[in-house]
Design a protein around this motif. Structure first.
Motif, PDB file in Angstrom:
ATOM      1  N   GLY A 134      37.543  34.972  35.891  1.00 30.46           N
ATOM      2  CA  GLY A 134      36.646  33.868  35.768  1.00 30.46           C
ATOM      3  C   GLY A 134      36.236  33.337  37.383  1.00 30.46           C
ATOM      4  N   ASP A 135      37.049  33.840  38.396  1.00 31.48           N
ATOM      5  CA  ASP A 135      36.706  33.646  39.692  1.00 31.48           C
ATOM      6  C   ASP A 135      35.486  34.289  40.162  1.00 31.48           C
ATOM      7  N   SER A 136      34.907  33.460  41.342  1.00 34.23           N
ATOM      8  CA  SER A 136      33.666  34.051  41.721  1.00 34.23           C
ATOM      9  C   SER A 136      33.920  34.835  43.109  1.00 34.23           C
ATOM     10  N   ILE A 137      33.425  36.159  43.178  1.00 32.83           N
ATOM     11  CA  ILE A 137      33.394  36.797  44.289  1.00 32.83           C
ATOM     12  C   ILE A 137      31.662  37.197  44.773  1.00 32.83           C
ATOM     13  N   ALA A 138      31.491  36.979  45.825  1.00 31.47           N
ATOM     14  CA  ALA A 138      30.360  37.453  46.317  1.00 31.47           C
ATOM     15  C   ALA A 138      30.114  38.878  46.789  1.00 31.47           C
ATOM     16  N   VAL A 139      29.254  39.640  46.293  1.00 30.75           N
ATOM     17  CA  VAL A 139      28.989  41.083  46.371  1.00 30.75           C
ATOM     18  C   VAL A 139      27.755  41.343  47.034  1.00 30.75           C
TER      19      VAL A 139
END
Length: 216
Positions: A38-43
């Motif tokens: 559920g965490d956010s990571i910018a790709v």
């Protein structure tokens, strides 16, 4: 919320195309070191949600058609290198600028001019986005917070609008912009402050605060 300071160059290790979306598995040992479901990571500048984690430092994300259509993620394949950044902690430093991970559109690299200590990259930008660019203002390119070093073209449609960024060796070595070639498509996110200012300026300037709140 992100700041455009890339933490790690990841690698696409798998891509599964579905009927209306795509699922990517990305190797990123650093950004997954404290990640949870559920965490956010910018790709490459696109904010995505971690749906799976593996013990070898990879994570999986689902990308809906809207994101594929509006960004360059659709051209990624196994082996592609991508810029990765975890969401900013509340007590972190803003090393770059306010980045939402909401890509506004794409641009195309039209020139790469290396010099002794930096490289200048020129990017053609849609006229719908060029109005948000100012010299020495901020721009996010493939998730990297950068300063606009020059702008040109004709936003009225008489010529292709463009802007330039000057990349120092650290940016060239630690992000995928160091290998960007002419013709490469990159994700662009303009400064969100500029968009809010435009929205407010276009509103009815005669409205009072009470009118805006619906108070008579």
């Amino acid at each position: 919320m992100f700041t455009g300071i890339v933490e790690e160059l990841g690698t696409i290790v798998a891509r599964d195309d579905l009927s209306d979306s795509a699922r990517f598995t990305i190797s990123g040992p650093l950004v997954t070191s404290d990640a949870s479901h559920g965490d956010s990571i910018a790709v490459n500048g696109v904010c995505l949600t971690v749906v799976e984690l593996s013990s070898d430092g990879a994570f999986t994300v689902d990308v809906m058609a809207e994101s594929l259509n509006r960004s360059s993620l659709d051209v990624l394949a196994t082996g592609s290198r991508v810029n990765l950044e975890r969401a900013m902690a509340a007590d972190g430093r803003f090393g770059g600028h306010i980045v939402q991970g909401h890509v506004d559109g794409t641009g195309t690299v039209t020139a790469v001019t290396p010099s002794e200590h930096w490289t200048v990259v020129r990017i053609a930008v849609p006229d719908t986005l060029s109005r948000y660019l100012v010299e020495k203002g901020s721009i996010t390119v493939d998730g990297v917070s950068l300063t606009v070093s020059a702008i040109g073209g004709d936003p009225a449609g008489q010529g292709q609008s463009w802007f330039e960024i000057s990349l120092i060796p650290t940016t060239l070595n630690e992000t995928n912009l160091g290998t960007a070639q002419v013709g490469a498509v990159v994700n662009l996110e303009v400064d969100v402050i500029a968009k809010y200012v435009e929205r407010l300026a276009s509103a009815n300037t005669t409205a009072t605060p009470a009118d805006a709140a619906g108070v008579k």
